[in-house]
Design a protein around this motif. Structure first.
Motif, short mmCIF file in Angstrom:
data_model
loop_
_atom_site.label_atom_id
_atom_site.label_comp_id
_atom_site.label_asym_id
_atom_site.label_seq_id
_atom_site.Cartn_x
_atom_site.Cartn_y
_atom_site.Cartn_z
N MET A 1 1.02 -1.32 0.12
CA MET A 1 -0.22 -0.06 -0.35
C MET A 1 1.07 1.33 -0.54
SD MET A 1 -2.28 1.25 3.05
CE MET A 1 -3.38 2.30 3.79
N THR A 2 0.43 2.33 -0.63
CA THR A 2 1.61 3.83 -0.96
C THR A 2 0.67 4.77 -0.64
OG1 THR A 2 2.62 2.35 -2.66
CG2 THR A 2 2.81 4.89 -2.05
N ILE A 3 0.66 5.28 0.52
CA ILE A 3 0.00 6.56 0.96
C ILE A 3 0.31 7.85 -0.01
CG2 ILE A 3 -0.83 7.60 3.10
CD1 ILE A 3 0.07 5.32 4.56
N ASN A 4 -0.62 8.45 -0.10
CA ASN A 4 -0.06 9.60 -0.59
C ASN A 4 0.94 9.56 -1.66
OD1 ASN A 4 -2.63 11.09 0.16
ND2 ASN A 4 -1.67 11.27 1.74
N GLY A 5 1.31 8.28 -1.98
CA GLY A 5 2.66 8.76 -3.40
C GLY A 5 4.04 8.54 -2.57
N ARG A 6 3.92 8.76 -0.79
CA ARG A 6 4.76 9.31 0.01
C ARG A 6 5.57 8.44 1.01
NH1 ARG A 6 4.68 15.47 0.22
NH2 ARG A 6 3.17 15.44 -1.80
N PHE A 7 4.68 7.42 0.98
CA PHE A 7 4.81 6.58 1.97
C PHE A 7 4.40 4.43 1.53
CE2 PHE A 7 3.62 5.24 7.37
CZ PHE A 7 4.99 4.25 6.95
N LYS A 8 5.10 3.46 1.15
CA LYS A 8 5.08 2.60 0.95
C LYS A 8 5.53 1.59 2.02
CE LYS A 8 5.78 -0.13 -2.67
NZ LYS A 8 6.96 -0.54 -4.16
N ILE A 9 4.00 0.88 2.39
CA ILE A 9 3.80 0.18 3.61
C ILE A 9 4.05 -1.89 2.71
CG2 ILE A 9 2.79 -1.18 5.13
CD1 ILE A 9 1.80 2.37 5.31
N ASP A 10 4.82 -2.81 3.15
CA ASP A 10 4.48 -3.90 3.00
C ASP A 10 3.00 -4.80 3.77
OD1 ASP A 10 4.56 -6.95 2.80
OD2 ASP A 10 6.75 -7.06 3.15
N LEU A 11 1.83 -5.07 3.15
CA LEU A 11 1.09 -5.07 4.08
C LEU A 11 1.25 -6.19 5.10
CD1 LEU A 11 -1.63 -3.66 1.85
CD2 LEU A 11 -1.20 -3.37 3.90
#
Ligand SMILES: [Zn+2]
Length: 431
Positions: free
Chosen positions: A270-280
């Protein structure tokens, strides 16, 4: 590669509008052929009906013909595991009020159903009990819906696929050779909607067939408790429909429950606002102080069923009806600048301007313009508000701040001089 890219482009889900719209995916074969339109998720408490199409999108390649897939028709209800949070969507196809929250969704899906490229429509469900022609008991009987192909009538007046009854009978005899238990045998249930079923006259499939479009429902059983089993049967049935239609496909796994179970646990990122990417798959159940905007955030998922539900001041990240993690926000404006960011990792420079994560063995130092404030979450040094230009090793950060379960992964956040949020880079300490 191009498939992954096009997936990502389609997966923008804005969280703040209360009504999530479905997404439509097209899987095109090189060779031309018929088009099968698969619609999942009309009932939110029927996860077999939406996880099966999400696997089609992610793990199948069409070689001949075309698949259109909507995995999440009633997305608001799917992520809440409820039949229909705005009442039963499958009773809104004869008439829908303009003020109904489902109005736009029903209008849009009707248009796709009637598209002249579509040759056959499948609507996926998990139904009650196990359909049997003769009454056996309260679970196995003619009124049950599970493990059946539901047709409104045997024949319709269309140039292709007009003999729905025969097609389903043929498919039934094929797939009943690949079932696990006698209980799970498939049947064909003809609701004879025109004469007998006022409720079904309001349904998606009846709308389709009365507009000369072949359509039927696949129902696996709600009484089968394992999701992997329901998804297996859905895929088994869908593949037989593809065979009947001459649609050729490849999948990147062998079709069995064990592999489906594994795939169902792949949540992607998941990427939040193109600024923070998380491995779910790695994320802890709860994360505090995630920098986002007060509204109009853009959450992008690699999984077709990813979405965020805002509940008071908690944001809940879902893949279908599965809760992946929750986070508490810290609200910021977003900065428009894109500064050069360098991580000195174990003594070596890495340009992290365009990265979401870096790996480090022992330590790292962040270097960037003095105007930029660097905040290493879980690290603090007296008198230092800006944590750039400090050599930080794993032991300097409190372990509980790791955002991942089995890894030592920490957030490094960047803010401009007006305290607007720029981005997050994760530092993953490897062994
Ligand atoms: Zn249903």
């Amino acid at each position: 590669m191009s498939k992954i890219l096009s997936l990502l482009l389609f997966l923008v889900v804005a969280s703040n509008s209360s009504i999530l719209h479905f997404k439509k995916y097209e899987l095109n074969g090189r060779e031309k052929g018929d088009t099968l339109f698969i619609i999942g998720g009309i009932h939110g408490n029927e996860p077999g009906g939406y996880f099966a199409p999400s696997i089609l999108i992610q793990h199948y390649k069409i070689l001949k013909g075309t698949l259109w897939v909507v995995p999440n028709l009633n997305f608001d209800s799917d992520i809440r595991d409820q039949r229909g949070i705005y009442k039963d969507m499958n009773r809104k196809f004869a008439h829908i009020d303009k003020n109904d929250p489902d109005y736009q969704i029903v209008k849009d899906i009707k248009k796709l159903i009637l598209d002249k490229r579509v040759d056959l429509v499948l609507n996926l469900h998990d139904g009650h009990g196990f359909y049997r022609k003769k009454w056996e008991n309260i679970i196995f009987n003619p009124k049950a819906w599970g493990q059946a192909f539901i047709i409104d009538q045997s024949n319709i007046k269309t140039p292709k696929y007009d003999n729905l009854g025969e097609i389903c009978k043929k498919i039934t005899s094929k797939i009943n050779g690949s079932i696990f238990s006698k209980k799970h045998v498939f049947g064909v249930k003809n609701t004879k909607t025109k004469f007998h079923d006022e409720q079904m006259k309001l349904s998606l499939t009846y709308f389709a067939i009365t507009h000369d479009k072949p359509a039927l429902a696949i129902e696996t059983s709600k009484n089968i408790t394992e999701l992997k089993t329901k998804v297996y049967y859905q895929l088994l049935a869908i593949e037989e429909f593809m065979n009947v239609m001459g649609i050729k496909y490849k999948r990147d796994f062998k079709l069995n429950e064990k592999n489906i179970e594994k795939i169902l646990k792949e949540y992607g990122n998941m990427t939040i606002n193109g600024r923070f990417k998380i491995d779910l798959n790695q994320i802890k159940p709860f994360i505090n102080f995630v920098p986002i905007k007060i509204k109009n955030n853009c959450f992008v998922f690699s999984h077709p069923l990813g979405a965020v539900i805002k509940d008071n001041n908690i944001y809940r990240t879902m893949i279908g009806n599965k809760k992946i993690f929750e986070f508490k926000p810290e609200y910021f404006e977003l900065s428009k600048i894109k500064p050069k960011i360098t991580f000195v990792v174990d003594g070596k420079d890495t340009d992290a301007t365009n990265l979401f994560a870096v790996n480090a063995k022992k330590s790292f130092t962040v270097k960037c313009d003095n105007d930029i404030r660097v905040n290493v979450i879980g690290f603090s040094k007296k008198g230092k508000k800006n944590e750039s230009n400090i050599n930080i090793s794993k032991k300097d950060i409190a372990k509980r701040y790791s955002i991942y379960k089995d890894k030592d992964t920490y957030r490094v956040e960047f803010y401009d001089k007006k305290n607007r949020y720029i981005k997050t880079v994760l530092v993953n300490f490897t062994k």
